[in-house]
Design a protein around this motif. Structure first.
Motif, short mmCIF file in Angstrom:
data_model
loop_
_atom_site.label_atom_id
_atom_site.label_comp_id
_atom_site.label_asym_id
_atom_site.label_seq_id
_atom_site.Cartn_x
_atom_site.Cartn_y
_atom_site.Cartn_z
N GLY A 1 0.81 -1.22 0.00
CA GLY A 1 0.00 0.00 0.00
C GLY A 1 0.85 1.26 0.00
N TYR A 2 1.97 1.20 0.67
CA TYR A 2 2.90 2.34 0.72
C TYR A 2 3.41 2.67 -0.68
CZ TYR A 2 7.04 4.95 2.53
OH TYR A 2 7.99 5.89 2.83
N LEU A 3 3.81 1.64 -1.42
CA LEU A 3 4.26 1.86 -2.80
C LEU A 3 3.14 2.41 -3.67
CD1 LEU A 3 6.36 -1.39 -3.43
CD2 LEU A 3 7.23 0.89 -2.89
N TYR A 4 1.94 1.91 -3.46
CA TYR A 4 0.79 2.38 -4.22
C TYR A 4 0.57 3.88 -4.00
CZ TYR A 4 -4.19 3.33 -5.00
OH TYR A 4 -5.39 3.89 -5.39
N HIS A 5 0.55 4.30 -2.74
CA HIS A 5 0.34 5.72 -2.46
C HIS A 5 1.50 6.57 -2.96
CE1 HIS A 5 -3.38 5.46 -0.28
NE2 HIS A 5 -2.90 4.65 0.64
N PHE A 6 2.71 6.06 -2.82
CA PHE A 6 3.88 6.82 -3.27
C PHE A 6 3.89 6.97 -4.78
CE2 PHE A 6 8.43 7.18 -4.41
CZ PHE A 6 8.74 8.33 -3.70
N GLU A 7 3.52 5.91 -5.50
CA GLU A 7 3.48 5.99 -6.96
C GLU A 7 2.46 7.03 -7.41
OE1 GLU A 7 3.91 2.56 -10.04
OE2 GLU A 7 1.77 2.77 -9.64
N ARG A 8 1.34 7.11 -6.73
CA ARG A 8 0.34 8.13 -7.06
C ARG A 8 0.90 9.53 -6.86
NH1 ARG A 8 -5.23 6.53 -6.83
NH2 ARG A 8 -5.75 8.38 -5.59
N GLN A 9 1.73 9.70 -5.83
CA GLN A 9 2.36 11.00 -5.59
C GLN A 9 3.36 11.32 -6.70
OE1 GLN A 9 1.44 13.17 -3.12
NE2 GLN A 9 2.71 14.60 -4.23
N LEU A 10 4.12 10.33 -7.14
CA LEU A 10 5.04 10.53 -8.25
C LEU A 10 4.30 11.00 -9.50
CD1 LEU A 10 7.43 7.41 -8.04
CD2 LEU A 10 7.90 9.73 -7.27
N ARG A 11 3.17 10.42 -9.75
CA ARG A 11 2.38 10.81 -10.93
C ARG A 11 1.90 12.24 -10.81
NH1 ARG A 11 -1.17 5.23 -11.96
NH2 ARG A 11 0.60 4.00 -12.71
N THR A 12 1.47 12.61 -9.61
CA THR A 12 1.00 13.98 -9.39
C THR A 12 2.13 14.98 -9.61
OG1 THR A 12 -0.69 13.29 -7.81
CG2 THR A 12 0.06 15.57 -7.67
N LEU A 13 3.29 14.73 -9.03
CA LEU A 13 4.40 15.67 -9.12
C LEU A 13 4.98 15.76 -10.53
CD1 LEU A 13 6.26 14.77 -5.81
CD2 LEU A 13 5.02 16.88 -6.31
N SER A 14 4.99 14.65 -11.25
CA SER A 14 5.57 14.65 -12.60
C SER A 14 4.58 15.12 -13.65
CB SER A 14 6.04 13.24 -12.95
OG SER A 14 4.93 12.35 -13.09
N GLY A 15 3.29 15.08 -13.32
CA GLY A 15 2.28 15.38 -14.31
C GLY A 15 2.12 14.28 -15.34
N ASP A 16 2.67 13.10 -15.03
CA ASP A 16 2.64 11.97 -15.94
C ASP A 16 1.78 10.87 -15.33
OD1 ASP A 16 3.05 9.80 -17.57
OD2 ASP A 16 5.24 9.92 -17.55
N PRO A 17 0.52 10.73 -15.78
CA PRO A 17 -0.37 9.72 -15.19
C PRO A 17 0.00 8.29 -15.53
CG PRO A 17 -1.41 10.75 -17.09
CD PRO A 17 -0.13 11.50 -16.85
N THR A 18 0.96 8.11 -16.44
CA THR A 18 1.38 6.77 -16.83
C THR A 18 2.64 6.32 -16.09
OG1 THR A 18 2.86 7.46 -18.65
CG2 THR A 18 0.51 7.25 -19.15
N LEU A 19 3.21 7.19 -15.25
CA LEU A 19 4.47 6.87 -14.59
C LEU A 19 4.33 5.66 -13.67
CD1 LEU A 19 7.41 7.44 -13.82
CD2 LEU A 19 6.58 9.17 -12.21
N ASN A 20 5.22 4.70 -13.85
CA ASN A 20 5.28 3.53 -12.98
C ASN A 20 6.57 3.57 -12.18
OD1 ASN A 20 2.90 1.99 -13.96
ND2 ASN A 20 4.05 1.99 -15.89
N LEU A 21 6.47 3.23 -10.91
CA LEU A 21 7.66 3.13 -10.06
C LEU A 21 8.48 1.93 -10.51
CD1 LEU A 21 9.15 4.15 -7.50
CD2 LEU A 21 7.76 2.53 -6.20
N PRO A 22 9.74 2.12 -10.87
CA PRO A 22 10.54 0.97 -11.32
C PRO A 22 11.00 0.12 -10.14
CG PRO A 22 11.88 2.95 -11.32
CD PRO A 22 10.48 3.38 -10.96
N TYR A 23 11.43 -1.10 -10.43
CA TYR A 23 12.00 -1.96 -9.40
C TYR A 23 13.45 -2.28 -9.77
CZ TYR A 23 10.95 -5.78 -12.71
OH TYR A 23 10.87 -6.59 -13.82
N TRP A 24 14.23 -2.64 -8.75
CA TRP A 24 15.62 -3.02 -8.95
C TRP A 24 15.74 -4.53 -8.73
CZ3 TRP A 24 19.61 -2.09 -4.50
CH2 TRP A 24 20.84 -2.68 -4.84
N ASP A 25 15.95 -5.27 -9.80
CA ASP A 25 16.06 -6.73 -9.72
C ASP A 25 17.49 -7.10 -9.36
OD1 ASP A 25 16.00 -9.45 -9.90
OD2 ASP A 25 15.54 -9.52 -12.04
#
Length: 239
Positions: A53-77
């Protein structure tokens, strides 16, 4: 991700989060760090659910700040590439992903132990519980091997924190496929009417920021998924 159209959106969002120093503002990294300090259930039930849930809320904040509604939080494999991505180690003043760290290689944190065939149960306190295992390895030592702020409860101040936890979430999703294994659920695991008491209630992130626990049963319920949902079959080459 580095060569795709979302990379600049990600950089801009992280830069904005770092520039904003107001602890009360969801547009600051300090806000999300305080959420982690005050509410994160380390070593207790719902560690994985809470972070999803934390990642979900944070990703939504990233989209708001970037103005990019398609932005996905990347992962490090790190099971494929155990060194921190080079984009995070460039000390240029213009690089919002950089932070001083004491280590960049997490090979010694890696283990196939969480994904062993006998690991069927999910919830902490049960036999061979997946949640306990993955928090112990690789989650905890990845934080410690990177060191610096990452080895403290203020770790979200380091942007690599979010890629680390996105990978933990990805591995959790991969482990649960295809049938949920021993995750507690009712007859239909992917139903909003889930009757399992385990998923009752909600995860808290701030006084006005919460999420019903049952929604964290599967990341697709929150509108995101992973390009790679395979579990590691072997450790990467060292060095």
């Amino acid at each position: 991700f580095r060569s795709g159209p979302q990379y600049n959106s990600f950089l801009n969002a992280i830069a904005a989060l770092r520039k904003n120093t107001k602890p009360s503002s969801p547009g600051s990294l300090r806000y999300w760090t305080n959420v982690h300090i005050n509410y994160c259930p380390h070593g207790t039930p719902y560690f994985l659910s809470w972070h999803r849930g934390y990642l979900y809320h944070f990703e939504r904040q990233l989209r708001t700040l970037s103005g990019d509604p398609t932005l996905n939080l990347p992962y490090w494999d790190y099971y494929s590439h155990p060194s921190i991505p080079v984009e995070f180690t460039d000390p240029s003043p213009s690089n919002p992903l950089y932070l001083a760290r004491t280590g960049i290689d997490v090979y010694n944190a890696l283990s196939l132990w969480p994904f062993a065939p006998e690991v069927y149960h999910f919830e902490r306190g049960t036999t061979d519980a997946f949640e306990e295992r993955i928090e112990a390895l690789p989650h905890n030592p990845v934080h410690d091997l990177i060191g610096g702020i990452m080895s403290t409860m203020q770790s979200p101040l380091d942007p690599i924190f979010f890629l680390h936890h996105a990978n933990i979430d990805r591995l959790t999703h991969a482990w649960a496929l295809p049938d949920g294994k021993g995750i507690p659920y009712s007859a239909n695991p992917y139903s909003s009417t889930n009757s399992s008491a385990y998923w009752a209630g909600e995860n808290t992130y701030a006084s006005k920021l919460k999420l019903a626990r049952y929604l964290t049963l599967d990341p697709t319920w929150l509108g995101y998924d992973y390009a790679n949902v395979s579990l590691p079959a072997a450790l990467p080459a060292q060095g």
